[in-house]
Design a protein around this motif. Sequence first.
Motif, PDB file in Angstrom:
ATOM      1  N   ASP A 186     -60.130  -3.564-137.888  1.00  0.00           N
ATOM      2  CA  ASP A 186     -61.388  -3.483-137.145  1.00  0.00           C
ATOM      3  C   ASP A 186     -61.090  -3.238-135.661  1.00  0.00           C
ATOM      4  O   ASP A 186     -60.524  -4.087-134.979  1.00  0.00           O
ATOM      5  N   GLY A 187     -61.480  -2.069-135.153  1.00  0.00           N
ATOM      6  CA  GLY A 187     -61.175  -1.698-133.768  1.00  0.00           C
ATOM      7  C   GLY A 187     -62.084  -2.346-132.736  1.00  0.00           C
ATOM      8  O   GLY A 187     -61.910  -2.120-131.542  1.00  0.00           O
ATOM      9  N   ARG A 188     -63.052  -3.163-133.181  1.00  0.00           N
ATOM     10  CA  ARG A 188     -63.978  -3.783-132.221  1.00  0.00           C
ATOM     11  C   ARG A 188     -63.281  -4.890-131.435  1.00  0.00           C
ATOM     12  O   ARG A 188     -62.207  -5.336-131.788  1.00  0.00           O
ATOM     13  N   THR A 189     -63.930  -5.314-130.388  1.00  0.00           N
ATOM     14  CA  THR A 189     -63.462  -6.502-129.679  1.00  0.00           C
ATOM     15  C   THR A 189     -64.583  -7.538-129.726  1.00  0.00           C
ATOM     16  O   THR A 189     -65.748  -7.193-129.929  1.00  0.00           O
ATOM     17  N   THR A 190     -64.226  -8.795-129.567  1.00  0.00           N
ATOM     18  CA  THR A 190     -65.221  -9.864-129.568  1.00  0.00           C
ATOM     19  C   THR A 190     -65.070 -10.674-128.289  1.00  0.00           C
ATOM     20  O   THR A 190     -63.980 -11.193-128.011  1.00  0.00           O
ATOM     21  N   ALA A 191     -66.162 -10.739-127.531  1.00  0.00           N
ATOM     22  CA  ALA A 191     -66.144 -11.570-126.320  1.00  0.00           C
ATOM     23  C   ALA A 191     -66.530 -12.983-126.733  1.00  0.00           C
ATOM     24  O   ALA A 191     -67.622 -13.203-127.256  1.00  0.00           O
ATOM     25  N   LEU A 192     -65.622 -13.912-126.548  1.00  0.00           N
ATOM     26  CA  LEU A 192     -65.916 -15.314-126.875  1.00  0.00           C
ATOM     27  C   LEU A 192     -65.957 -16.125-125.580  1.00  0.00           C
ATOM     28  O   LEU A 192     -65.083 -15.994-124.727  1.00  0.00           O
ATOM     29  N   MET A 193     -67.001 -16.939-125.449  1.00  0.00           N
ATOM     30  CA  MET A 193     -67.190 -17.728-124.241  1.00  0.00           C
ATOM     31  C   MET A 193     -66.346 -19.012-124.310  1.00  0.00           C
ATOM     32  O   MET A 193     -65.867 -19.405-125.372  1.00  0.00           O
ATOM     33  N   ASN A 194     -66.217 -19.676-123.159  1.00  0.00           N
ATOM     34  CA  ASN A 194     -65.297 -20.821-123.068  1.00  0.00           C
ATOM     35  C   ASN A 194     -65.482 -21.884-124.157  1.00  0.00           C
ATOM     36  O   ASN A 194     -64.483 -22.378-124.699  1.00  0.00           O
ATOM     37  N   PRO A 195     -66.734 -22.269-124.503  1.00  0.00           N
ATOM     38  CA  PRO A 195     -66.852 -23.304-125.545  1.00  0.00           C
ATOM     39  C   PRO A 195     -66.257 -22.853-126.884  1.00  0.00           C
ATOM     40  O   PRO A 195     -65.612 -23.645-127.578  1.00  0.00           O
ATOM     41  N   ALA A 196     -66.431 -21.574-127.224  1.00  0.00           N
ATOM     42  CA  ALA A 196     -65.856 -21.064-128.479  1.00  0.00           C
ATOM     43  C   ALA A 196     -64.328 -21.035-128.381  1.00  0.00           C
ATOM     44  O   ALA A 196     -63.617 -21.313-129.353  1.00  0.00           O
ATOM     45  N   LEU A 197     -63.823 -20.720-127.179  1.00  0.00           N
ATOM     46  CA  LEU A 197     -62.363 -20.676-127.001  1.00  0.00           C
ATOM     47  C   LEU A 197     -61.746 -22.062-127.167  1.00  0.00           C
ATOM     48  O   LEU A 197     -60.632 -22.207-127.665  1.00  0.00           O
ATOM     49  N   LYS A 198     -62.501 -23.085-126.727  1.00  0.00           N
ATOM     50  CA  LYS A 198     -62.002 -24.461-126.904  1.00  0.00           C
ATOM     51  C   LYS A 198     -61.799 -24.755-128.387  1.00  0.00           C
ATOM     52  O   LYS A 198     -60.841 -25.425-128.788  1.00  0.00           O
ATOM     53  N   VAL A 199     -62.705 -24.259-129.203  1.00  0.00           N
ATOM     54  CA  VAL A 199     -62.579 -24.474-130.653  1.00  0.00           C
ATOM     55  C   VAL A 199     -61.312 -23.768-131.163  1.00  0.00           C
ATOM     56  O   VAL A 199     -60.514 -24.356-131.899  1.00  0.00           O
ATOM     57  N   LEU A 200     -61.116 -22.522-130.738  1.00  0.00           N
ATOM     58  CA  LEU A 200     -59.914 -21.790-131.191  1.00  0.00           C
ATOM     59  C   LEU A 200     -58.643 -22.488-130.711  1.00  0.00           C
ATOM     60  O   LEU A 200     -57.624 -22.509-131.411  1.00  0.00           O
ATOM     61  N   ASP A 201     -58.710 -23.068-129.529  1.00  0.00           N
ATOM     62  CA  ASP A 201     -57.557 -23.790-128.996  1.00  0.00           C
ATOM     63  C   ASP A 201     -57.249 -25.002-129.881  1.00  0.00           C
ATOM     64  O   ASP A 201     -56.105 -25.243-130.263  1.00  0.00           O
ATOM     65  N   ARG A 202     -58.310 -25.729-130.213  1.00  0.00           N
ATOM     66  CA  ARG A 202     -58.132 -26.919-131.057  1.00  0.00           C
ATOM     67  C   ARG A 202     -57.554 -26.541-132.425  1.00  0.00           C
ATOM     68  O   ARG A 202     -56.806 -27.290-133.034  1.00  0.00           O
ATOM     69  N   LEU A 203     -57.911 -25.337-132.889  1.00  0.00           N
ATOM     70  CA  LEU A 203     -57.414 -24.897-134.190  1.00  0.00           C
ATOM     71  C   LEU A 203     -56.009 -24.295-134.087  1.00  0.00           C
ATOM     72  O   LEU A 203     -55.439 -23.831-135.078  1.00  0.00           O
ATOM     73  N   GLY A 204     -55.485 -24.245-132.854  1.00  0.00           N
ATOM     74  CA  GLY A 204     -54.081 -23.846-132.660  1.00  0.00           C
ATOM     75  C   GLY A 204     -53.835 -22.350-132.618  1.00  0.00           C
ATOM     76  O   GLY A 204     -52.693 -21.918-132.783  1.00  0.00           O
ATOM     77  N   VAL A 205     -54.882 -21.535-132.384  1.00  0.00           N
ATOM     78  CA  VAL A 205     -54.652 -20.084-132.401  1.00  0.00           C
ATOM     79  C   VAL A 205     -54.828 -19.424-131.028  1.00  0.00           C
ATOM     80  O   VAL A 205     -54.498 -18.253-130.859  1.00  0.00           O
ATOM     81  N   LEU A 206     -55.307 -20.175-130.042  1.00  0.00           N
ATOM     82  CA  LEU A 206     -55.644 -19.528-128.764  1.00  0.00           C
ATOM     83  C   LEU A 206     -54.408 -19.035-128.013  1.00  0.00           C
ATOM     84  O   LEU A 206     -54.428 -17.939-127.442  1.00  0.00           O
TER      85      LEU A 206
END
Length: 403
Positions: free
Chosen positions: A43-63
Amino acid sequence: MEHNDKARILVAGSGPAGLIAALGFAEAGFDVTLVGPEANTADGRTTALMNPALKVLDRLGVLAELRPQAAPLKVMRIVDATRRLIRSPTVTFRASEIDEEQFGLNLPNKALIPILARAVSAHDGIHWLKSTVESWRLDADQAHARLADGSEVSASLAVAADGRLSPAREAAGIRASARSYPQSALVLNFGHRSEHGFVSTEFHTETGPFTQVPLPGRRSSLVWVVKPETAQELAALDDATLSTRIEEQMQSMLGRVSVEPGRQVYPLSAASPGRFAQNRVALVGEAAHVFPPIGAQGLNLGIRDIEDLIGIASENSSDPGSRRTLAAYDTRRRPDIWARSGAVNLLNMSLLSDMLPAQLARSAGLNALGSFAPLRAFFMREGLRPGSGFRAIAGGLRKPTAH
Ligand SMILES: Cc1cc2nc3c(=O)[nH]c(=O)nc-3n(C[C@H](O)[C@H](O)[C@H](O)COP(=O)(O)OP(=O)(O)OC[C@H]3O[C@@H](n4cnc5c(N)ncnc54)[C@H](O)[C@@H]3O)c2cc1C
């Protein structure tokens, strides 16, 4: 509560919402079965994720792995590029005005999806069956999924992350009202001569927004919403002509443009289910809400669905699919999903509409935001916090004096 006392969760769908849901439930200690095909890595798209969503990705260990491939969003601008009688001033939102380093990150899906998929595959608490659900049987105590390979999986809670057509939603008897727009989005990435300075600019036009979002280096992604036939025409242009059209549309603000290989066209539509959970099935991601790609809302909202569902399920971890749990989830998600979907659809229609009141409302809202810093700061903070929104309000603002 011990790990084994927690009920099994069945996640249907291996798009970004399904992968994040599987990881989130597993991290919360549930045994998870994920049913969905191999993740889409093209998928060539990009996804803009805001800080609260990034915190979730961080907690899940992928950020940490994602960050080098992403660009920060430090400034967001809305430019009225319509030729209408009532036009709005340019509004600029700076993360620094609210003491934030960035609003979020723009992530290539070619990084986001494979990195999530690898984390899911590596997680001990997740059993990923690379198949699809062929049919559902939902009884009082369990959801049962029959898979294409003939096997059956049962769980207390089925998380429907199976996309906009959501077979699980249909099996649960939840009707969704759907509509298609006379618009398609041309999506591609491009290089440019000048620095973007981590600024994203959304040009509002009579056919929809033209949104440039920074990528690392002198590169950006583009979502250009136009009439369906125009999208096909643009997608068929040679690289040089399309690059020139894009540069003209951006009033050369980034200098010479050169499009990269890979163009995708997405017809725009909207869908809203009547409920967000019922009969052992809870909806997340596009199964729960579909609207046009304006203002980077979709997956941000989907991640909030998942967070709320995990929170509520954890309070009733022996039977997270119970009637009471699902009713609590439905009530929790209604205001957020309705506000976001409503505002994005309203903004989209105000762009398409020739009606003066719609243009006036949009212009008055943006005018108020553009000229009054405290109000702007208020909306930016709201935008970073779950439950209200930067774009939702900037776009559909009808009552700027109410706050
Ligand atoms: C052009 C564009 C730009 C966007 N930009 C942004 C942005 O900047 N920021 C943002 O937050 N959002 C953005 N979005 C929205 C975001 O892309 C969506 O919210 C997100 O992709 C939805 O993910 P999903 O997992 O819910 O659905 P999908 O990605 O559709 O995944 C559904 C999955 O379910 C699977 N499936 C279907 N049926 C079955 C079955 N029977 N059994 C098992 N599996 C099944 C499918 O194979 C698929 O893997 C954008 C959308 C578009 C179109």
